[in-house]
Scaffold this motif. Structure first.
Motif, short mmCIF file in Angstrom:
data_model
loop_
_atom_site.label_atom_id
_atom_site.label_comp_id
_atom_site.label_asym_id
_atom_site.label_seq_id
_atom_site.Cartn_x
_atom_site.Cartn_y
_atom_site.Cartn_z
N LEU A 27 40.19 -7.06 -53.34
CA LEU A 27 39.05 -7.33 -52.47
C LEU A 27 39.33 -8.39 -51.41
CD1 LEU A 27 36.10 -7.24 -55.02
CD2 LEU A 27 36.58 -5.61 -53.23
N PHE A 28 40.25 -9.33 -51.70
CA PHE A 28 40.45 -10.44 -50.76
C PHE A 28 41.90 -10.56 -50.22
CE2 PHE A 28 36.99 -11.73 -53.63
CZ PHE A 28 35.95 -11.77 -52.71
N VAL A 29 42.88 -10.53 -51.17
CA VAL A 29 44.25 -10.83 -50.73
C VAL A 29 44.79 -9.73 -49.80
CG1 VAL A 29 46.63 -11.25 -51.50
CG2 VAL A 29 44.72 -12.20 -52.78
N ILE A 30 44.68 -8.48 -50.26
CA ILE A 30 45.22 -7.39 -49.42
C ILE A 30 44.50 -7.31 -48.07
CG2 ILE A 30 45.52 -4.89 -49.26
CD1 ILE A 30 46.31 -4.90 -52.20
N PRO A 31 43.15 -7.32 -48.03
CA PRO A 31 42.48 -7.34 -46.73
C PRO A 31 42.89 -8.55 -45.87
CG PRO A 31 40.93 -6.77 -48.43
CD PRO A 31 42.18 -7.18 -49.13
N ALA A 32 43.06 -9.71 -46.54
CA ALA A 32 43.46 -10.90 -45.77
C ALA A 32 44.85 -10.69 -45.17
CB ALA A 32 43.47 -12.13 -46.68
N PHE A 33 45.78 -10.12 -45.96
CA PHE A 33 47.11 -9.83 -45.42
C PHE A 33 47.05 -8.83 -44.28
CE2 PHE A 33 49.53 -11.29 -49.38
CZ PHE A 33 49.94 -12.44 -48.76
N LEU A 34 46.20 -7.81 -44.45
CA LEU A 34 46.08 -6.79 -43.41
C LEU A 34 45.59 -7.39 -42.09
CD1 LEU A 34 44.67 -3.80 -45.49
CD2 LEU A 34 46.87 -3.90 -44.31
N ILE A 35 44.84 -8.46 -42.19
CA ILE A 35 44.38 -9.14 -40.97
C ILE A 35 45.43 -10.15 -40.49
CG2 ILE A 35 42.63 -10.72 -40.04
CD1 ILE A 35 40.66 -9.36 -42.04
N MET A 36 46.00 -10.92 -41.43
CA MET A 36 46.89 -12.02 -41.06
C MET A 36 48.25 -11.56 -40.53
SD MET A 36 45.28 -14.75 -41.24
CE MET A 36 46.64 -15.87 -40.96
N LEU A 37 48.75 -10.44 -41.08
CA LEU A 37 50.09 -10.03 -40.66
C LEU A 37 50.16 -9.67 -39.18
CD1 LEU A 37 51.44 -8.09 -43.78
CD2 LEU A 37 51.81 -10.45 -43.11
N PRO A 38 49.24 -8.84 -38.64
CA PRO A 38 49.29 -8.59 -37.19
C PRO A 38 49.05 -9.85 -36.38
CG PRO A 38 47.87 -7.00 -38.30
CD PRO A 38 48.20 -8.06 -39.30
N VAL A 39 48.13 -10.69 -36.89
CA VAL A 39 47.86 -11.94 -36.17
C VAL A 39 49.12 -12.80 -36.15
CG1 VAL A 39 46.53 -14.10 -36.20
CG2 VAL A 39 45.38 -11.92 -36.61
N GLY A 40 49.81 -12.87 -37.28
CA GLY A 40 51.06 -13.65 -37.35
C GLY A 40 52.12 -13.09 -36.42
N LEU A 41 52.22 -11.76 -36.38
CA LEU A 41 53.20 -11.11 -35.51
C LEU A 41 52.93 -11.46 -34.04
CD1 LEU A 41 55.56 -9.08 -36.11
CD2 LEU A 41 54.02 -7.32 -35.25
N SER A 43 51.23 -14.01 -32.96
CA SER A 43 51.48 -15.45 -32.76
C SER A 43 52.97 -15.69 -32.53
CB SER A 43 51.02 -16.26 -33.97
OG SER A 43 49.69 -15.98 -34.25
N GLY A 44 53.78 -14.98 -33.31
CA GLY A 44 55.24 -15.11 -33.15
C GLY A 44 55.67 -14.67 -31.77
N VAL A 45 55.13 -13.55 -31.31
CA VAL A 45 55.47 -13.06 -29.97
C VAL A 45 55.07 -14.09 -28.92
CG1 VAL A 45 54.95 -11.28 -28.26
CG2 VAL A 45 55.39 -10.63 -30.62
N LEU A 46 53.88 -14.66 -29.11
CA LEU A 46 53.39 -15.68 -28.17
C LEU A 46 54.35 -16.88 -28.15
CD1 LEU A 46 51.01 -16.33 -26.28
CD2 LEU A 46 49.96 -17.57 -28.19
N TRP A 47 54.80 -17.27 -29.33
CA TRP A 47 55.73 -18.39 -29.42
C TRP A 47 57.08 -18.04 -28.78
CZ3 TRP A 47 55.67 -23.20 -29.49
CH2 TRP A 47 56.77 -23.96 -29.90
N GLY A 48 57.51 -16.81 -29.03
CA GLY A 48 58.77 -16.35 -28.45
C GLY A 48 58.72 -16.28 -26.93
N TYR A 148 54.45 -16.32 -42.42
CA TYR A 148 55.43 -16.98 -41.55
C TYR A 148 56.60 -16.06 -41.23
CZ TYR A 148 57.77 -20.76 -39.23
OH TYR A 148 58.36 -21.53 -38.27
N LEU A 149 56.86 -15.13 -42.17
CA LEU A 149 57.92 -14.15 -41.90
C LEU A 149 57.55 -13.28 -40.70
CD1 LEU A 149 60.65 -13.17 -43.09
CD2 LEU A 149 59.36 -11.42 -44.30
N THR A 150 56.27 -12.86 -40.65
CA THR A 150 55.85 -12.04 -39.50
C THR A 150 55.88 -12.86 -38.21
OG1 THR A 150 53.54 -12.55 -40.02
CG2 THR A 150 54.41 -10.47 -40.86
N VAL A 151 55.52 -14.15 -38.34
CA VAL A 151 55.60 -15.02 -37.15
C VAL A 151 57.06 -15.09 -36.66
CG1 VAL A 151 55.35 -17.40 -36.33
CG2 VAL A 151 53.59 -16.41 -37.79
N SER A 152 57.98 -15.28 -37.60
CA SER A 152 59.40 -15.40 -37.23
C SER A 152 59.92 -14.10 -36.61
CB SER A 152 60.24 -15.73 -38.48
OG SER A 152 59.78 -16.93 -39.05
N VAL A 153 59.54 -12.98 -37.25
CA VAL A 153 60.00 -11.68 -36.72
C VAL A 153 59.47 -11.47 -35.32
CG1 VAL A 153 59.75 -9.17 -37.00
CG2 VAL A 153 60.32 -10.60 -38.97
#
Lengths: 539, 62
Positions: A27-41, A43-48, A148-153
């Motif tokens: 109910l929480f972890v998987i939906p949170a990952f589904l939202i956070m991973l694209p956001v992290g990606l 963010s990483g692109v923005l940083w790059g 952070y892995l998605t941010v780095s990628v």
């Protein structure tokens, strides 16, 4: 029984705990990952994308190391090593951005990105270490690491894409830049080569096709001004002054200097054809007089042929003016100081189509008597032709013919003491010892003092076009044979280095020089046979 | 001798590279903005699928 009840409760508690965990994950972890991973990606692109902008604009501490002219001079510029054994290294100029700084900038972008991401990973580790129990590591591994892995990628993907695109753009620009460098460099070389241009030092006699150019502002010496890694069309000196790159352009805007001793070269050096003609012979043979009278006659004769012979440097002009005055007044030229190496007298010859610098070297006759004395006469090594001055009154046969009553004539002619063939032998030996290919050089043998000689009965068979025959008759056959054996071409002249000799006279002192100048590739007078034209006609 | 600052060529080249990076950022931003609704839809449908899986759990298995 109590153990059984306790075991049942424990099983129920474990079941509930698992059930609650699965519920939390679903109910929480998987939906949170589904939202956070694209956001992290993202963010990483923005940083790059931010890192290259900040690095290229040189913001604050993120400014890349600047490759300066000082680095180039000290050899810390990452430029390729110079070919050959060059003791001077590269010139003190700023390198082109494309060959040095661009690599530093792109490398800095990559290292800065990797460095900041590495800092983030170390922070994650510190957070895990900060907890006293394994829960902290579970939180880090399950919560932080995937995000952070998605941010780095995302950051690495963005930076790699940017570096690839910027690198490709730089490659295209570098290819165009190299084309400009190649065209300018080869054009500069070809024009100078076709002209036969080189720079010869009037002091140390060093000859180079690539002179040095001191910066007009800071006097730092640029030893290779040609288009290259330090600039295609222009280069920036260490002091900030903008300098032209090709030798042809630099020679018009900067002082040309000898790369060996850094003495200033004559105006037009390394741009116009360079003709170097040493005049050698025994003491009192009339070398100095022949030089001044010859230059004087050349000027007069050039004026009638729509050409000019001018002195572009003050030293040569003064030397000529003094010598010209002596020749004009019929006086005796001053004895060239023995032991003192001569400074070239340089004249700029301008014809309707071409320009050339004529350097005449007149060393004291003492240098040519002893083999050990003439090792310093380096101008002999780089000459296109030589003028050998023969004093007819020093020939034993002439002295014999004059007899005892001829002593007055010998004194009047200030006859040379040393015999012509002995002096020739010493100089020819010196040329051979220094590896000079005399077989591809020309020798003009000038029999001087003709104004006195032709009045004597012993010279009744002497005509300007039959000098060789007269020399053979005067028992100078050793000299004639040796000269014709050693040199590619030998021509004989009868010369009267006096004011009254007219410009176009067969005994004009200009004739030996005009012939050698023509053989060196500059047709000064139309009636002088042009070797190039003759060769073409023969074909 | 104190060398003067980087030459104009340095600044020009860096400016060109900065412009290239800005163009890349603008293009990426455009693609991201255009892709956000689809991404949002994908995230929502993925969350729904997970939650459906949870709610459709066969409790009798317990």
């Amino acid at each position: 029984m109590p153990y059984l009840i306790g075991f049942t409760f424990a099983l129920a508690a474990i079941y509930v705990a698992i059930w609650l965990t699965v519920a939390a994950v679903m109910l929480f972890v998987i939906p949170a990952f589904l939202i956070m991973l694209p956001v992290g990606l993202l963010s990483g692109v923005l940083w790059g994308c931010t890192v290259p902008i900040v690095t290229l604009t040189g913001y604050s501490r993120w400014q890349p190391r600047t490759i300066t002219a000082q680095d180039v001079k000290q050899g810390t510029s990452n430029l390729p090593r110079l070919r050959g054994d060059n003791p001077f290294g590269r010139d003190p100029a700023w390198p082109s951005y494309l060959v040095a700084q661009s690599r530093v900038d792109l490398s800095e972008i990559w290292h800065r990105t990797v460095g900041t991401l590495g800092k983030g990973w170390r922070k994650c580790r510190d957070i895990g270490d900060g907890w006293d129990n394994p829960v902290g590591w579970v939180v880090v591994v399950v919560g932080l690491v995937p995000v952070y892995l998605t941010v780095s990628v995302g950051a690495l993907a963005a930076v790699v894409a940017i570096l690839l695109i910027c690198g490709a753009a730089l490659l295209v620009v570098t290819a165009s830049w190299l084309l400009v460098v190649g065209v300018l460099r080869s054009g500069d070389y070809l024009v100078r080569r076709l002209r036969g241009a080189s720079g010869s030092c009037p002091l140390c006699y060093h000859v180079s096709s690539l002179p040095a150019f001191p910066c007009a502002q800071c006097q730092q010496v640029h030893r290779d001004i040609r288009p290259g890694l330090l600039g295609a069309v222009w280069r920036r000196c260490i002091c900030g002054a903008r300098l032209p790159t090709t030798v042809l352009r630099a020679a018009f805007q900067l002082q040309t200097s000898c790369p060996n001793c850094l003495a200033p070269l004559r105006s037009g050096a390394a741009v116009h054809r360079d003709i170097r003609l040493p005049v050698f012979g025994p003491v009192s043979a009339g070398k100095t007089r022949l030089v001044y009278a010859g230059l004087r006659a050349l000027r007069e004769q050039a004026a009638t042929a729509s050409a000019s012979v001018e002195f572009t440097d003050e030293q040569s002009k003064q030397a000529f003016d003094q010598g010209d005055e002596i020749v004009r007044d019929g006086g005796d030229t001053t004895k060239t100081p023995a032991g003192q190496l001569p400074t070239a007298i340089t004249a700029q010859i301008t014809t309707t189509r071409r320009k050339a610098l004529l350097h005449l070297f007149d060393a004291a006759g003492e240098f040519y008597i002893d083999r050990s004395d003439n090792s310093e006469l380096l101008f002999l090594d780089h000459a296109q032709g030589l003028v050998f001055v023969v004093d007819p009154f020093s020939i034993p046969w002439v002295q014999d013919q004059l007899g005892g009553s001829g002593q007055i004539m010998l004194v009047r002619a200030n006859a040379a003491v040393d015999k012509p063939d002995a002096v020739y032998r010493v100089t020819a030996g010196r040329l051979r010892d220094y590896g000079v290919r005399t077989s591809s050089q020309r020798l003009a043998i000038a029999v001087t003092k003709a104004d006195l000689l032709v009045k004597l009965p012993l010279a009744r068979n002497l005509h300007p076009h039959r000098v060789k025959e007269w020399l053979l008759a005067a028992e100078m056959d050793n000299l004639v044979l040796a000269a014709e054996r050693d040199f590619a071409e030998v021509k004989y002249f009868l010369v009267a280095s006096v004011h009254s000799t007219r410009a176009a006279d067969p005994m004009s002192p200009a004739n030996p020089f005009a012939w050698l100048i023509a053989r060196a590739g500059l047709q000064l007078f139309p009636d002088e046979p042009n070797p190039t034209k003759q060769a073409e006609e023969a074909v | 001798m104190t060398a003067p600052g980087p030459t104009t060529a340095y600044h020009v080249h860096r400016a060109v590279l900065t412009v290239i990076v800005l163009i890349i950022i603008l293009l990426t931003s455009y693609l991201v903005v255009r892709g956000i609704p689809s991404l949002r839809q994908w995230v929502i449908s993925a969350i729904d699928a997970v939650q459906d899986e949870w709610t459709s759990w066969d409790w009798r298995l317990l």
